[in-house]
Design a protein around this motif. Structure first.
Motif, short mmCIF file in Angstrom:
data_model
loop_
_atom_site.label_atom_id
_atom_site.label_comp_id
_atom_site.label_asym_id
_atom_site.label_seq_id
_atom_site.Cartn_x
_atom_site.Cartn_y
_atom_site.Cartn_z
N HIS A 10 48.63 34.12 56.78
CA HIS A 10 47.92 34.52 55.86
C HIS A 10 48.32 34.91 54.35
CE1 HIS A 10 44.35 37.54 54.96
NE2 HIS A 10 45.20 38.20 54.51
N LEU A 11 49.65 35.51 54.35
CA LEU A 11 50.08 35.77 53.00
C LEU A 11 50.34 34.41 52.19
CD1 LEU A 11 52.47 38.82 53.86
CD2 LEU A 11 50.31 39.01 52.82
N ALA A 12 50.83 33.57 52.97
CA ALA A 12 51.52 32.31 52.38
C ALA A 12 50.29 31.53 51.94
CB ALA A 12 52.11 31.53 53.23
N GLU A 13 49.01 31.65 52.40
CA GLU A 13 47.92 30.71 52.03
C GLU A 13 47.42 31.08 50.58
OE1 GLU A 13 44.86 31.14 54.94
OE2 GLU A 13 45.88 29.87 56.32
N GLY A 14 47.73 32.55 50.33
CA GLY A 14 47.04 33.08 48.98
C GLY A 14 48.46 32.83 47.73
N ILE A 386 49.87 46.06 47.86
CA ILE A 386 50.08 45.10 46.72
C ILE A 386 49.12 44.00 46.88
CG2 ILE A 386 51.39 43.65 45.35
CD1 ILE A 386 53.92 45.22 45.88
N THR A 387 48.47 43.87 45.93
CA THR A 387 47.52 42.50 45.42
C THR A 387 47.53 42.02 44.28
OG1 THR A 387 45.22 41.48 45.77
CG2 THR A 387 45.25 43.89 45.17
N ALA A 388 47.70 40.73 43.90
CA ALA A 388 47.73 40.29 42.72
C ALA A 388 46.95 39.27 42.42
CB ALA A 388 49.24 39.86 42.47
N LEU A 389 46.84 38.33 41.27
CA LEU A 389 46.14 37.28 41.03
C LEU A 389 47.09 36.00 41.37
CD1 LEU A 389 43.99 38.26 37.86
CD2 LEU A 389 43.21 38.11 40.34
N ASN A 390 46.39 35.10 41.93
CA ASN A 390 47.16 33.57 42.19
C ASN A 390 47.07 33.09 40.92
OD1 ASN A 390 44.81 32.34 42.50
ND2 ASN A 390 44.89 32.15 44.72
N GLU A 391 47.80 31.70 40.92
CA GLU A 391 47.72 30.89 39.82
C GLU A 391 45.96 30.35 39.35
OE1 GLU A 391 51.94 28.97 39.83
OE2 GLU A 391 50.29 27.47 40.39
N LYS A 392 45.30 30.49 40.24
CA LYS A 392 44.07 30.11 40.03
C LYS A 392 43.09 31.31 39.75
CE LYS A 392 44.02 26.34 43.26
NZ LYS A 392 43.26 25.60 44.32
N GLY A 393 43.73 32.52 39.66
CA GLY A 393 42.90 33.60 39.38
C GLY A 393 42.38 34.44 40.34
N ILE A 394 42.59 34.02 41.72
CA ILE A 394 41.97 34.67 42.85
C ILE A 394 42.92 35.70 43.18
CG2 ILE A 394 41.21 34.28 45.16
CD1 ILE A 394 40.93 31.26 44.29
N PRO A 395 42.27 36.67 43.77
CA PRO A 395 43.08 37.91 44.22
C PRO A 395 43.71 37.50 45.56
CG PRO A 395 41.13 38.79 43.78
CD PRO A 395 40.93 37.43 43.50
N THR A 396 45.25 37.88 45.79
CA THR A 396 46.02 37.60 46.91
C THR A 396 45.48 38.60 48.00
OG1 THR A 396 47.73 38.92 46.06
CG2 THR A 396 48.03 36.51 45.57
#
Length: 512
Positions: A10-14, A386-396
């Motif tokens: 689940h974590l790796a996908e984002g 913790i939640t961040a934005l991935n390279e596509k700008g989608i929240p992890t």
């Protein structure tokens, strides 16, 4: 597939990244840290701003320290506003112990203690590079905000700045501002009224008192020259980004000066830095500790300006990070702009606390692995959601995270270490010098001296009047004398007024 494997997937996908990133820690499931479940934040999205929140003593400052360290190792400089005085230790290496080694092993990172390039700065009497700005650079809106002026008083300040612009009078420090206020309500009142309209003496007196109060709080150390160049924040040393720590431990009693300084700094960075576009990493990251001090005293106009700058400054490659106790300390309009969210534990001692926790939980993405409001109260020191934005700008995906330990010292520097650090700074030699060039104060004083001399030259000698004889003659002579003296006084006043208008008028037209 076990629940742990589902969690890791689940974590790796984002968090599939093609570009560089920093590692903040490892995921935690059911209270147990999970190996090979690193929580990563791509450098590409670090200009999308962030929030570090949590109750006192839960590890916010250490998380801030970790992020600043990891940015520095990637060559990215940062600015840290240190209101508690516990970030200077970034300059010295940390100490390895069994607890830190165990934590690092679980997270899957090496612990290499090291000090990082640190520049100590101050806007008060703290040791370090003196950050200064002129009154003109602040402008009428920010000066009015610091002084907590009403609409009428703000109008007077706007008039002062307009007059100084047209007359080319540099407003460098508070001494200049006070002198111009004195001028518009005394010697130059007639000129000001003719050009701008009447100015209330009561408003001027109130502003003067507030300036004096601000001086008593130490603000005169900040206003003046040499003005700090924000380009000096963007430096590297030995391939590492320089961490500029602005020491503000003695500024908490003047929150308006702090909040206005912060906005002035952001404005200067925005106006100075070129557009960066969609870069692979930020140019600079700025961390504002105790951010509630900024927003709790800010006017509606100031909040709107902060919101506008936060929205726009990311295009300059600058990330802004607010550190505070709860997300509700940050206005919703700004909170919605923050990409990285690090939430440490909150404490529920009252019904009001529980409601606040529930509201805080709503600020984070839902997770199939956590009851967010429950986790918020059970996390230990050095743990965070913790939640961040991935390279596509989608929240992890939201992750309960065991945060890595700082590689630099977790304690403050000693006085001798601070002296050594400051003594070896190139910027100290550049900025820590007292400058007092000719400005509004000196220029107005000089012009008023010229007016006084002109007044002395304009005084006419009294005519000699022969002593009258008799009562009737005495009365006629008295009336005649009064009439003549009145004419003389009127003539003198007229000459002085015309000379003053001429001198100040020519002064108005000078280009400097």
């Amino acid at each position: 597939m076990s629940n742990t494997e589902l969690f890791k997937n689940h974590l790796a996908e984002g968090q599939v990244y093609k570009r560089d990133f920093i590692v903040l820690g490892t995921g935690v499931l059911d209270g147990i840290p999970v190996e090979n479940a690193q929580i990563k934040v791509p450098l590409k999205t670090l200009n999308r701003h962030g929030l570090i929140a949590g109750a006192t003593g839960t590890g916010k400052t250490k998380t801030l320290q970790v992020i600043a360290e990891q940015l520095s190792l990637k060559g990215i400089p940062s600015v840290l506003m240190d209101l508690k005085g516990d970030l200077s230790g970034l300059a010295k290496p940390g100490e390895l112990n069994d607890f830190i080694q165990k934590r690092s092993d679980v997270i899957g990172v090496e612990y290499n203690p090291m000090g990082l390039p640190v520049e100590l700065m101050s806007i008060s009497k703290e040791k370090g590079v003196k950050l200064k700005a002129t009154v003109s650079e602040f402008g009428p809106v920010l000066i009015s905000q610091i002084l907590d002026l009403n609409d009428t008083q703000q109008g007077v300040i706007a008039l002062v700045f307009r007059y100084c612009d047209t007359q080319h009078l540099p407003l460098l420090d508070l001494k200049d501002l006070k002198r111009v206020l004195q001028f518009i309500s005394n010697e130059g009142k007639e000129i000001i009224t003719k050009e701008f309209g009447q100015v209330s003496s009561a408003s001027v007196n109130t502003i003067m008192r507030k300036i004096i109060e601000l001086e008593q709080q130490g603000a005169e150390r900040f206003f003046g020259e040499k003005s700090f160049e924000v380009a000096d924040f963007v430096r590297q040393k030995d391939g590492k980004g320089v961490i500029s720590v602005i020491r503000l431990t003695d500024i908490q009693s003047t929150p308006k000066l702090f909040s206005t300084f912060m906005l002035s700094l952001l404005s200067e960075i925005y106006e100075t830095f070129p557009e960066q576009g969609d870069a692979d990493q930020p140019k600079l990251c700025l961390f504002i500790d105790e951010a509630h001090l900024v927003f709790s005293t800010a006017s509606k106009d100031l909040l709107e300006k902060i919101e506008a700058i936060v929205k726009l400054i990311r295009s300059k490659g600058v990330g802004v990070y607010f550190c505070t106790q709860t997300p509700t300390d940050v206005p919703e309009s700004i909170l919605g702009q923050l990409g990285l969210k690090v939430q440490h534990a909150l404490r529920a001692f009252t019904a009001k606390d529980r409601k606040a926790i529930q509201k805080t939980a709503e600020n984070y993405p839902d997770s199939p692995f956590y009851d967010t409001s429950e986790v918020l109260t059970k996390m230990g020191i050095g743990e965070a959601l913790i939640t961040a934005l991935n390279e596509k700008g989608i929240p992890t995906p939201l992750a309960h995270t065991l945060v890595r330990a700082p590689i630099s010292r977790m304690n403050i520097l000693t006085d001798s270490e601070i002296d050594s650090l400051v003594g070896n700074s190139d910027l100290v030699f550049k900025y820590n010098q007292e400058l007092d060039r000719e400005s509004a104060f000196e220029m107005l004083e000089q012009k008023m001296d010229e007016v006084e001399k002109a007044q002395e030259k304009a005084e006419l000698p009294r005519p000699s009047i022969p002593k009258p004889r008799g009562r009737v003659k005495e009365e006629e002579s008295l009336i005649e004398e009064l009439s003549k003296n009145t004419m003389v006084r009127q003539l003198g006043r007229t000459l002085f007024r015309e000379l003053a208008r001429g001198i100040l008028g020519s002064f108005s037209g000078k280009r400097r």
